[in-house]
Design a protein around this motif. Structure first.
Motif, short mmCIF file in Angstrom:
data_model
loop_
_atom_site.label_atom_id
_atom_site.label_comp_id
_atom_site.label_asym_id
_atom_site.label_seq_id
_atom_site.Cartn_x
_atom_site.Cartn_y
_atom_site.Cartn_z
N VAL A 21 18.31 -18.57 -0.87
CA VAL A 21 18.02 -17.92 -2.15
C VAL A 21 17.08 -16.73 -1.89
CG1 VAL A 21 17.05 -18.25 -4.47
CG2 VAL A 21 18.19 -20.16 -3.33
N PRO A 22 17.34 -15.56 -2.52
CA PRO A 22 16.47 -14.40 -2.29
C PRO A 22 15.07 -14.58 -2.88
CG PRO A 22 18.39 -13.76 -3.62
CD PRO A 22 18.46 -15.24 -3.41
N PHE A 23 14.10 -14.03 -2.20
CA PHE A 23 12.73 -13.94 -2.71
C PHE A 23 12.17 -15.29 -3.19
CE2 PHE A 23 13.81 -9.43 -2.73
CZ PHE A 23 12.65 -8.88 -2.18
N VAL A 24 12.15 -16.26 -2.30
CA VAL A 24 11.52 -17.54 -2.64
C VAL A 24 10.28 -17.81 -1.80
CG1 VAL A 24 13.51 -18.76 -3.63
CG2 VAL A 24 13.20 -18.72 -1.15
N GLN A 52 6.58 -16.05 0.03
CA GLN A 52 5.34 -15.50 -0.56
C GLN A 52 5.60 -14.23 -1.34
OE1 GLN A 52 2.45 -14.97 2.58
NE2 GLN A 52 1.22 -16.58 1.64
N SER A 53 6.45 -13.35 -0.79
CA SER A 53 6.69 -12.10 -1.51
C SER A 53 7.47 -12.37 -2.79
CB SER A 53 7.38 -11.05 -0.62
OG SER A 53 8.55 -11.55 -0.08
N GLY A 54 8.30 -13.40 -2.78
CA GLY A 54 9.02 -13.78 -4.00
C GLY A 54 8.08 -14.27 -5.08
N PHE A 86 7.28 -0.36 -4.52
CA PHE A 86 6.89 -0.99 -3.26
C PHE A 86 7.51 -2.38 -3.12
CE2 PHE A 86 3.11 1.81 -3.95
CZ PHE A 86 3.34 2.63 -2.87
N HIS A 87 7.79 -2.74 -1.89
CA HIS A 87 8.26 -4.11 -1.60
C HIS A 87 7.07 -5.06 -1.78
CE1 HIS A 87 9.89 -7.56 0.45
NE2 HIS A 87 11.06 -6.96 0.50
N PRO A 88 7.28 -6.22 -2.42
CA PRO A 88 6.15 -7.15 -2.61
C PRO A 88 5.48 -7.56 -1.29
CG PRO A 88 8.18 -8.03 -3.59
CD PRO A 88 8.51 -6.67 -3.10
N THR A 130 19.15 -9.45 -5.54
CA THR A 130 19.92 -9.55 -4.31
C THR A 130 19.27 -8.66 -3.24
OG1 THR A 130 22.16 -9.43 -3.36
CG2 THR A 130 21.59 -7.74 -4.96
N ASN A 131 19.87 -8.64 -2.07
CA ASN A 131 19.33 -7.86 -0.95
C ASN A 131 20.42 -6.96 -0.37
OD1 ASN A 131 16.58 -8.87 -0.45
ND2 ASN A 131 17.59 -10.84 -0.08
N ILE A 132 20.01 -5.99 0.42
CA ILE A 132 21.00 -5.17 1.15
C ILE A 132 21.74 -6.04 2.16
CG2 ILE A 132 21.30 -3.24 2.76
CD1 ILE A 132 20.50 -2.22 0.06
N LEU A 178 16.77 -5.10 -6.04
CA LEU A 178 17.43 -5.04 -4.73
C LEU A 178 16.37 -5.03 -3.63
CD1 LEU A 178 20.17 -4.58 -3.26
CD2 LEU A 178 19.74 -2.13 -3.50
N GLY A 179 16.40 -6.08 -2.79
CA GLY A 179 15.46 -6.15 -1.67
C GLY A 179 16.12 -5.74 -0.36
N GLU A 180 15.48 -6.09 0.72
CA GLU A 180 15.95 -5.65 2.05
C GLU A 180 16.84 -6.72 2.70
OE1 GLU A 180 12.95 -3.86 4.60
OE2 GLU A 180 13.63 -5.14 6.23
N ALA A 181 16.23 -7.84 3.05
CA ALA A 181 16.95 -8.91 3.75
C ALA A 181 16.12 -10.18 3.64
CB ALA A 181 17.14 -8.53 5.22
N PRO A 182 16.76 -11.33 3.77
CA PRO A 182 16.00 -12.58 3.64
C PRO A 182 14.96 -12.75 4.75
CG PRO A 182 18.39 -12.98 3.78
CD PRO A 182 18.17 -11.54 4.04
N GLY A 183 13.89 -13.46 4.41
CA GLY A 183 12.92 -13.90 5.41
C GLY A 183 13.19 -15.36 5.76
N ALA A 184 12.21 -15.99 6.40
CA ALA A 184 12.41 -17.35 6.89
C ALA A 184 12.68 -18.35 5.76
CB ALA A 184 11.19 -17.79 7.70
N GLU A 185 11.90 -18.26 4.68
CA GLU A 185 12.05 -19.24 3.60
C GLU A 185 13.36 -19.03 2.85
OE1 GLU A 185 10.13 -21.80 3.51
OE2 GLU A 185 11.32 -22.59 1.83
N GLU A 186 13.73 -17.75 2.67
CA GLU A 186 14.99 -17.44 1.99
C GLU A 186 16.16 -17.94 2.85
OE1 GLU A 186 12.52 -15.17 2.44
OE2 GLU A 186 11.82 -15.05 0.37
N ASP A 187 16.02 -17.79 4.17
CA ASP A 187 17.05 -18.27 5.11
C ASP A 187 17.20 -19.79 4.98
OD1 ASP A 187 18.86 -18.15 7.29
OD2 ASP A 187 17.25 -18.66 8.68
#
Ligand code: URA
Length: 227
Positions: free
Chosen positions: A90-93, A95-97, A193-195, A117-119, A77-86
């Motif tokens: 798809v979640p965590f795709v 750099q952190s993914g 920790f979050h990646p 998934t994310n919150i 379970l992550g926090e929320a999508p970033g730019a690439e996920e947006d």
């Protein structure tokens, strides 16, 4: 503002033309009226999550719901999508993914085995941290999401996911690496920790490795198949 995909793209291009890189427009949030108690499938849950009236929903390109094995015994379970996920929906795709994939591989896991998934399913403007109100708005949907997948182990990535799920105010430094349970779920929960944080603070990877070894030990203890 209810824009379709093409209109959103035009709107974003128009803002980019004005030199606005991060969308800061927000509409007031209204709580959703949908009743989630009767939902039993991810398909139906996805439909009502898409309707949750979060202020920045119309600023995002795609909803990011979940990915992986929908019957997984291990859910991340992550926090929320970033730019690439947006962009990809798809979640965590990003750099952190990529780092997350390496951490999973180190204990013999991959996206065909786990569910991710994310919150929050929409990218917050400028990648800001979701507010406690926004997190609270989505908590019932996240609990339902996890309950439908029905994993034996839930791994919270970072402080937002950990606090949202456990409703604790402990810092991640205090809560990470310890197994706990909450009354709403039949799963063992661990925070790590979050990646994205590990990319910024690589010296903490050693601690994260301990957490992943503990996850590996729990997988064995619970006789979870990872093939
Ligand atoms: N960070 C998150 O918490 N979730 C994602 O999907 C991507 C980055």
């Amino acid at each position: 503002m209810n824009l379709d995909y093409a209109q959103r793209l035009l709107f974003l291009e128009w803002l980019a033309g004005l030199g606005i890189a991060d969308i800061i427009t927000e509409l007031p949030a209204k709580p959703s009226a949908s009743n989630i108690a009767d939902i039993t499938t991810l398909e139906d849950l996805k439909k009502i999550v898409a309707d949750v009236d979060i202020s920045f929903r119309d600023c995002a390109l795609n909803m990011v719901f979940g990915v992986g094995n929908t019957k997984a015994d291990v859910l991340l379970l992550g926090e929320a999508p970033g730019a690439e996920e947006d962009r990809q929906g798809v979640p965590f795709v990003g750099q952190s993914g990529q780092l997350l994939d390496k951490m999973l591989a180190a204990i013999g896991l991959d996206r065909s085995i786990v569910y991710i998934t994310n919150i929050i399913p929409w990218r917050p403007p400028g990648n800001r941290t979701p507010t406690p109100q926004e997190v609270a708005m989505f908590r019932p949907y996240v609990l339902k999401h996890i309950a439908i997948v029905n994993p034996k182990i839930v791994v919270c990535l970072g402080s937002t996911a950990t606090k949202a799920l456990t409703q604790s105010n402990q810092s991640l430094t205090q809560s990470r690496g310890k197994w706990l349970r909450i009354s709403e779920l039949d799963a063992d929960i661990i925070a790590t920790f979050h990646p994205a944080y590990l990319l910024r603070s690589p010296s903490q990877k050693k601690e994260a490795w301990h957490d992943f070894l503990s996850i590996n030990a729990k997988i064995r203890e619970k006789h979870i198949s990872v093939k």
